[in-house]
Design a protein around this motif. Structure first.
Motif, mmCIF file in Angstrom:
data_model
loop_
_atom_site.group_PDB
_atom_site.id
_atom_site.type_symbol
_atom_site.label_atom_id
_atom_site.label_comp_id
_atom_site.label_asym_id
_atom_site.label_seq_id
_atom_site.Cartn_x
_atom_site.Cartn_y
_atom_site.Cartn_z
ATOM 1 N N ARG A 1 0.828 -1.201 0.000
ATOM 2 C CA ARG A 1 0.000 0.000 0.000
ATOM 3 C C ARG A 1 0.868 1.259 0.000
ATOM 4 N N LEU A 2 1.910 1.259 0.815
ATOM 5 C CA LEU A 2 2.796 2.415 0.877
ATOM 6 C C LEU A 2 3.525 2.606 -0.446
ATOM 7 N N ALA A 3 3.971 1.512 -1.048
ATOM 8 C CA ALA A 3 4.683 1.599 -2.323
ATOM 9 C C ALA A 3 3.758 2.087 -3.435
ATOM 10 N N ILE A 4 2.513 1.639 -3.425
ATOM 11 C CA ILE A 4 1.573 2.077 -4.459
ATOM 12 C C ILE A 4 1.304 3.570 -4.343
ATOM 13 N N ALA A 5 1.096 4.045 -3.120
ATOM 14 C CA ALA A 5 0.870 5.478 -2.936
ATOM 15 C C ALA A 5 2.067 6.287 -3.433
ATOM 16 N N ALA A 6 3.275 5.830 -3.106
ATOM 17 C CA ALA A 6 4.476 6.544 -3.556
ATOM 18 C C ALA A 6 4.629 6.458 -5.072
ATOM 19 N N GLN A 7 4.309 5.309 -5.662
ATOM 20 C CA GLN A 7 4.431 5.171 -7.112
ATOM 21 C C GLN A 7 3.438 6.060 -7.844
ATOM 22 N N VAL A 8 2.225 6.172 -7.314
ATOM 23 C CA VAL A 8 1.247 7.057 -7.948
ATOM 24 C C VAL A 8 1.714 8.509 -7.859
ATOM 25 N N ALA A 9 2.217 8.909 -6.694
ATOM 26 C CA ALA A 9 2.696 10.288 -6.547
ATOM 27 C C ALA A 9 3.870 10.554 -7.480
ATOM 28 N N THR A 10 4.813 9.622 -7.529
ATOM 29 C CA THR A 10 5.962 9.799 -8.426
ATOM 30 C C THR A 10 5.518 9.823 -9.885
ATOM 31 N N GLY A 11 4.599 8.920 -10.241
ATOM 32 C CA GLY A 11 4.113 8.892 -11.613
ATOM 33 C C GLY A 11 3.371 10.157 -11.997
ATOM 34 N N TYR A 12 2.583 10.705 -11.056
ATOM 35 C CA TYR A 12 1.847 11.933 -11.364
ATOM 36 C C TYR A 12 2.804 13.117 -11.494
ATOM 37 N N ILE A 13 3.797 13.184 -10.627
ATOM 38 C CA ILE A 13 4.794 14.260 -10.747
ATOM 39 C C ILE A 13 5.544 14.136 -12.072
ATOM 40 N N SER A 14 5.895 12.916 -12.437
ATOM 41 C CA SER A 14 6.573 12.711 -13.728
ATOM 42 C C SER A 14 5.667 13.104 -14.889
ATOM 43 N N LEU A 15 4.369 12.817 -14.762
ATOM 44 C CA LEU A 15 3.431 13.208 -15.814
ATOM 45 C C LEU A 15 3.356 14.723 -15.953
ATOM 46 N N ARG A 16 3.296 15.437 -14.833
ATOM 47 C CA ARG A 16 3.261 16.900 -14.908
ATOM 48 C C ARG A 16 4.575 17.458 -15.450
ATOM 49 N N ALA A 17 5.687 16.770 -15.148
ATOM 50 C CA ALA A 17 6.970 17.195 -15.726
ATOM 51 C C ALA A 17 6.970 16.990 -17.242
ATOM 52 N N LEU A 18 6.418 15.862 -17.693
ATOM 53 C CA LEU A 18 6.338 15.630 -19.141
ATOM 54 C C LEU A 18 5.404 16.642 -19.802
ATOM 55 N N ASP A 19 4.316 16.993 -19.116
ATOM 56 C CA ASP A 19 3.431 18.029 -19.660
ATOM 57 C C ASP A 19 4.175 19.345 -19.835
ATOM 58 N N GLN A 20 4.993 19.691 -18.847
ATOM 59 C CA GLN A 20 5.733 20.946 -18.949
ATOM 60 C C GLN A 20 6.818 20.860 -20.023
ATOM 61 N N ARG A 21 7.439 19.707 -20.170
ATOM 62 C CA ARG A 21 8.415 19.542 -21.257
ATOM 63 C C ARG A 21 7.727 19.681 -22.613
ATOM 64 N N LEU A 22 6.526 19.129 -22.725
ATOM 65 C CA LEU A 22 5.788 19.260 -23.976
ATOM 66 C C LEU A 22 5.431 20.720 -24.235
ATOM 67 N N ALA A 23 5.033 21.437 -23.188
ATOM 68 C CA ALA A 23 4.718 22.851 -23.365
ATOM 69 C C ALA A 23 5.949 23.643 -23.784
ATOM 70 N N ILE A 24 7.096 23.333 -23.194
ATOM 71 C CA ILE A 24 8.332 24.030 -23.568
ATOM 72 C C ILE A 24 8.692 23.727 -25.015
ATOM 73 N N ALA A 25 8.512 22.451 -25.407
ATOM 74 C CA ALA A 25 8.823 22.081 -26.787
ATOM 75 C C ALA A 25 7.925 22.841 -27.771
#
Length: 461
Positions: A159-183
């Motif tokens: 449960r703890l690992a899943i919560a951390a993986q979702v948070a990390t994945g969502y942060i990575s998704l927002r980072a990819l969104d910002q990279r796409l916006a910069i591109a």
């Protein structure tokens, strides 16, 4: 920021050494008495801590993952299996009562020599009970209880690992969104530069070299957009899998640069590590191995069992029913088994030692992960600040180079170099911001569920 420096009791438990006087063997690794007191099954994984990032979507995504993740469902099923094994071990200590209704059929001969058929029915109740004089079944019951608790720790770890993986994945998704916006923003700037270069070349103000350079730079930036879009789609699918859903779009909240950075108080209490479910799982695994060793050693001693039966014989050959009963007991003691029981006890001792060393390693790993992530929080923040200063400097350089190029004071290559440097700095800054936020996520996981205002207040006092 001070390091987490306590939890010496855990290390003392893990490193406790001394002889144990229970035959038939002693070992260098001995279970301390404090193992009889459990730490607790870990802190519950709640979504309240994730609100510290200020994003309204992240807590909801974690709730969906904790409700629908298939790996967590399998972990919960393993807990139910362990609890069933515990109930089975507890039932083995209870008396066993059974009932049978055997029937008989035979021939009888009357005084006049006339044979007749006799039918008989014997309802019979049987009971047996192992007195467990030396605690073999009690120790086995406690071992299965500890195994059930260890399975709960494994579930909480998932449960703890899943919560951390979702948070990390969502942060990575927002980072990819910002990279796409910069591109896309950079592609628009490159298109404008290409338009200017084409107009200047058509009017003969510059050579075709600048036009080809501008066109090449535009094409190089153009390929960044589909690559970023592909990365975004894959990250969305990965998050959907974590939440137990089919691939699909993921809702968005704040952009990455507007995330709030949680405040890590100085001197977090080391007792937070006691909530780590993996440490709790290792402890209960050690307790189970210790109890199994007790059961294996008790098997070397005699066992006493009581048996009894009672019933009624009903037959056509009898005028009245006949009641029957029996009570008995048996003492079984191994005389010669080729060393099987001693070998089983030795194997149980070795498994207990392995669990002890695994527990100590889990405690040391907990300290290392907390220290690593505290350093990661500090250093990633410093790196992000330096990259932000670099980006501002390169943005100013690009403005100067563009103005000089339009005024004819510098060549296009100066503007091109400034554009390339700014693009690299912006993309690196996005990754640094994501790494900083992910460092807080990893610290949350290393502490077994983050920290609460009550924990901070305890440190303040």
């Amino acid at each position: 920021m001070r390091r987490v420096v306590a939890l010496a009791a855990v290390l003392a438990l893990a490193g406790c050494v001394g002889p144990r006087p229970v035959p038939p063997a002693t070992t260098a690794v001995v279970p301390p008495p404090a193992w009889r007191t459990q730490l607790g099954s870990g802190a519950p994984v709640t979504t309240g801590w994730w609100q510290a990032f200020g994003d309204p979507v992240l807590p909801g995504l974690i709730e969906r993952a904790l409700a629908g993740n298939p790996d967590l469902g399998a972990a919960i099923a393993r807990v139910e299996e362990a609890r069933a094994a515990e109930r089975l071990a507890r039932a083995n200590r209870a008396p066993l009562i059974s009932v049978g209704v055997p029937t008989t059929e035979g021939q009888t001969v009357s005084p006049f020599g006339t044979p007749s058929t006799a039918l008989g029915v014997q309802p019979l109740f049987q009971a047996s009970y192992d007195l467990d004089l030396f605690g073999r079944l009690r120790a086995l019951n406690r071992a299965t209880r500890a195994q059930a608790l260890a399975s709960e720790g494994a579930r909480d770890t998932v449960r703890l690992a899943i919560a951390a993986q979702v948070a990390t994945g969502y942060i990575s998704l927002r980072a990819l969104d910002q990279r796409l916006a910069i591109a896309r923003e950079t592609l628009a700037a490159r298109a404008e530069a290409l338009r200017i270069a084409r107009r200047r070349a058509e009017t003969g103000y510059t050579s075709n070299l600048e036009l080809r350079q501008a066109e090449g730079e535009y094409r190089a930036t153009e390929q960044l957009v589909p690559a970023a879009e592909l990365a975004v789609a894959r990250q969305e699918n990965a998050l959907s899998l974590l939440m137990g859903d089919n691939p699909g779009p993921i809702p968005r909240g704040l952009p990455l640069d507007r995330f709030v950075v949680p405040v890590v108080p100085n001197g977090l209490p080391a007792d937070l590590l006691r909530r780590r479910p993996d440490l709790y799982q290792a402890e209960q695994t050690l307790v189970a191995a210790d109890r199994s060793l007790d059961s294996a050693r008790a098997a070397l001693l005699p066992g006493l069992s009581l048996t009894g039966s009672a019933g009624v014989v009903l037959s056509t050959a009898l005028a009245n029913p006949i009641g029957v009963f029996s009570i008995g007991g048996s003492i079984l003691s191994p005389l010669f088994d080729g060393g099987r029981l001693r070998a089983q006890a030795s194997a149980a001792t070795a498994r207990r030692d392995q669990a002890a060393f695994a527990y100590r390693r889990a405690a040391l790993t907990a300290f290392r992960e907390v220290d690593d992530n505290l350093a990661g929080v500090l250093r990633s923040g410093q790196q992000a600040a330096a990259l932000e200063a670099q980006r501002q400097a390169l943005a100013g350089a690009l403005r100067n180079a563009s103005n000089r190029y339009r005024a004819g004071y510098s060549s296009y290559i100066d503007q091109l170099d400034a554009q390339r440097g700014l693009l690299t700095a912006e993309l690196t800054l996005v990754q640094a911001r994501a790494d900083r936020l992910n460092a807080f996520v990893q610290l949350y996981q290393a502490l077994g569920g983050g920290w609460s205002p009550a924990d901070v207040a305890a440190v303040t006092r």
